[in-house]
Design an enzyme around this catalytic site. Structure first.
Site, PDB file in Angstrom:
ATOM      1  N   GLU A  25      85.431  79.050  44.772  1.00  5.87           N
ATOM      2  CA  GLU A  25      85.648  80.359  45.404  1.00  5.87           C
ATOM      3  C   GLU A  25      85.817  80.213  46.916  1.00  5.87           C
ATOM      4  OE1 GLU A  25      82.531  82.815  46.665  1.00  5.87           O
ATOM      5  OE2 GLU A  25      80.998  81.807  45.460  1.00  5.87           O
ATOM      6  N   LYS A 156      70.076  84.001  44.218  1.00  5.89           N
ATOM      7  CA  LYS A 156      69.079  84.080  45.291  1.00  5.89           C
ATOM      8  C   LYS A 156      68.122  85.219  45.023  1.00  5.89           C
ATOM      9  CE  LYS A 156      71.323  82.304  49.377  1.00  5.89           C
ATOM     10  NZ  LYS A 156      72.760  82.243  49.138  1.00  5.89           N
TER      11      LYS A 156
HETATM   12  N1  PSU Z   1      75.443  84.581  46.781  1.00  9.28           N
HETATM   13  C1  PSU Z   1      75.278  83.469  47.508  1.00  9.28           C
HETATM   14  N2  PSU Z   1      76.306  83.009  48.274  1.00  9.28           N
HETATM   15  C2  PSU Z   1      77.524  83.641  48.294  1.00  9.28           C
HETATM   16  C3  PSU Z   1      77.685  84.816  47.496  1.00  9.28           C
HETATM   17  C4  PSU Z   1      76.637  85.241  46.764  1.00  9.28           C
HETATM   18  O1  PSU Z   1      74.217  82.887  47.470  1.00  9.28           O
HETATM   19  O2  PSU Z   1      78.438  83.197  49.011  1.00  9.28           O
HETATM   20  C5  PSU Z   1      79.024  85.501  47.476  1.00  9.28           C
HETATM   21  C6  PSU Z   1      79.804  85.092  46.213  1.00  9.28           C
HETATM   22  O3  PSU Z   1      81.177  85.042  46.532  1.00  9.28           O
HETATM   23  C7  PSU Z   1      79.555  86.250  45.277  1.00  9.28           C
HETATM   24  C8  PSU Z   1      79.509  87.408  46.235  1.00  9.28           C
HETATM   25  O4  PSU Z   1      80.552  86.409  44.284  1.00  9.28           O
HETATM   26  O5  PSU Z   1      78.829  86.912  47.381  1.00  9.28           O
HETATM   27  C9  PSU Z   1      78.823  88.613  45.656  1.00  9.28           C
HETATM   28  O6  PSU Z   1      78.996  89.701  46.493  1.00  9.28           O
HETATM   29  P1  PSU Z   1      78.675  91.178  45.965  1.00  9.28           P
HETATM   30  O7  PSU Z   1      77.190  91.189  45.742  1.00  9.28           O
HETATM   31  O8  PSU Z   1      79.110  92.071  47.070  1.00  9.28           O
HETATM   32  O9  PSU Z   1      79.460  91.354  44.700  1.00  9.28           O
END
Ligand code: PSU
Ligand code: MN
Length: 304
Positions: A25, A156
């Site tokens: 990603e 996390k």
């Molecule tokens: N959690 C992490 N590192 C990240 C992300 C999440 O520990 O970089 C990023 C990933 O790309 C994940 C996104 O898909 O954040 C999720 O964001 P949201 O909660 O806005 O969907």
């Protein structure tokens, strides 16, 4: 007509020839890590994949084109521009492409590109308090509908991990622990929750991926791979910092798509970069496992 979707010749050839490909990603590059460590890590990850005789496919929207297999220049741009690049989950794809913008794909956005095996750090999930706010990442719905196996180090504890696991169950997404019964929590090997299944080899995991395809089920699988012990952080230490980051987000009223990047950045600052090193190492670890799974998947397909 404008072309919105591009697969690099190297990736396309590998797919045609049943050679292993591992997707990556780009939100982690633009919004998950600071420059220049983000670019260094992204390039190192590609090298690890090549050393394992697999083909890397970093996914991002470059000038309005959903690109599967970004080159070094694109990765440099995603890293340098950082938060100026639009964080692109599923709902953002048609907008960012039609407006010819750059977008860093989240887990959901990257899965949409459809490469069978995908490695990252952590997935999005149900945020703490989401029983009221409904802030549940589109990553979970993508896992319900798109047939991609995602290798990560759990979620996390900025998230409610228990709720996240419940959401995954509802969506029919199996959570497979690699050599563990415990759901890992990104910086730590255990979260206090259990996974659905434990598997001890990449071959077993690849068999399950193929079985899912043969059963003609839509949707993906989540493979959770604990951070190597030597890079794990002390649970109390990291939890205290995460709590502080969440309190600050609450005070500042930060929500929506800004919430996850805000928390990641805050935690990195509060831990003086110590969490960044763990983050990088767990990504490497996930990428190595994803390579093994992708290779086994190709072998199993040949045997069929
Ligand atoms: N959690 C992490 N590192 C990240 C992300 C999440 O520990 O970089 C990023 C990933 O790309 C994940 C996104 O898909 O954040 C999720 O964001 P949201 O909660 O806005 O969907
Ligand atoms: Mn959200």
């Amino acid at each position: 007509m404008k072309k919105y979707f591009y697969v690099s010749p190297e990736v396309s050839r590998a797919i045609q020839q049943n050679k292993p490909v591992v997707a990556l990603e780009s939100t982690i590059i633009s919004h998950g890590m600071p420059y220049p460590q983000n670019v260094e890590t992204a390039l190192q990850v590609e090298q690890i994949i090549r050393n394992a005789n697999c083909v890397p496919a970093t996914v991002a929207i470059i000038n309005g084109v959903l690109t599967v297999g970004c080159d070094e220049r694109a990765i440099e741009l995603l890293g340098k521009q950082g938060p100026a690049v639009i964080k692109a989950s599923r709902r953002d794809l048609p907008i960012v492409t039609s407006a010819s913008l750059n977008g860093a794909t989240t887990v959901a956005g990257t899965m949409y590109a459809g490469v069978d095996v995908f490695a990252t750090g952590g997935i999005g999930g149900a945020h703490r308090g989401s029983e009221k706010t409904m802030d549940i990442s589109a990553d979970l719905d993508e896992l319900q509908q798109t047939d991609v196996a995602v290798v990560c180090a759990g979620a996390k504890s900025i998230l409610d991990i228990g709720l996240t696991l419940e959401c995954l169950e509802t969506r029919g997404v199996p959570v497979i622990g690699y050599k563990t019964e415990d759901m890992p929590a990104f910086y730590t090997q255990k979260s206090g929750y259990k996974v659905d299944y434990r598997m001890d080899s990449a071959r077993e995991i690849a068999s399950a991926i193929l079985a899912r395809k043969q059963l003609q089920m839509t949707g993906g699988m989540l493979i959770v791979n604990p951070i190597p012990a030597e890079y794990a952080l002390d649970k109390q230490y990291i939890d205290a910092n995460i709590d502080e980051a969440i309190r600050e987000a609450d005070t500042l009223g930060i929500g929506g798509k800004q919430l996850t990047p805000f928390l990641l950045d805050k935690i990195q600052k509060l831990t003086a970069g110590q969490s960044l090193e763990s983050n990088i190492q767990l990504v490497f670890n996930n990428v190595r496992l994803a390579c093994e799974i992708a290779a086994e998947l190709c072998l199993l397909r040949n045997e069929q």
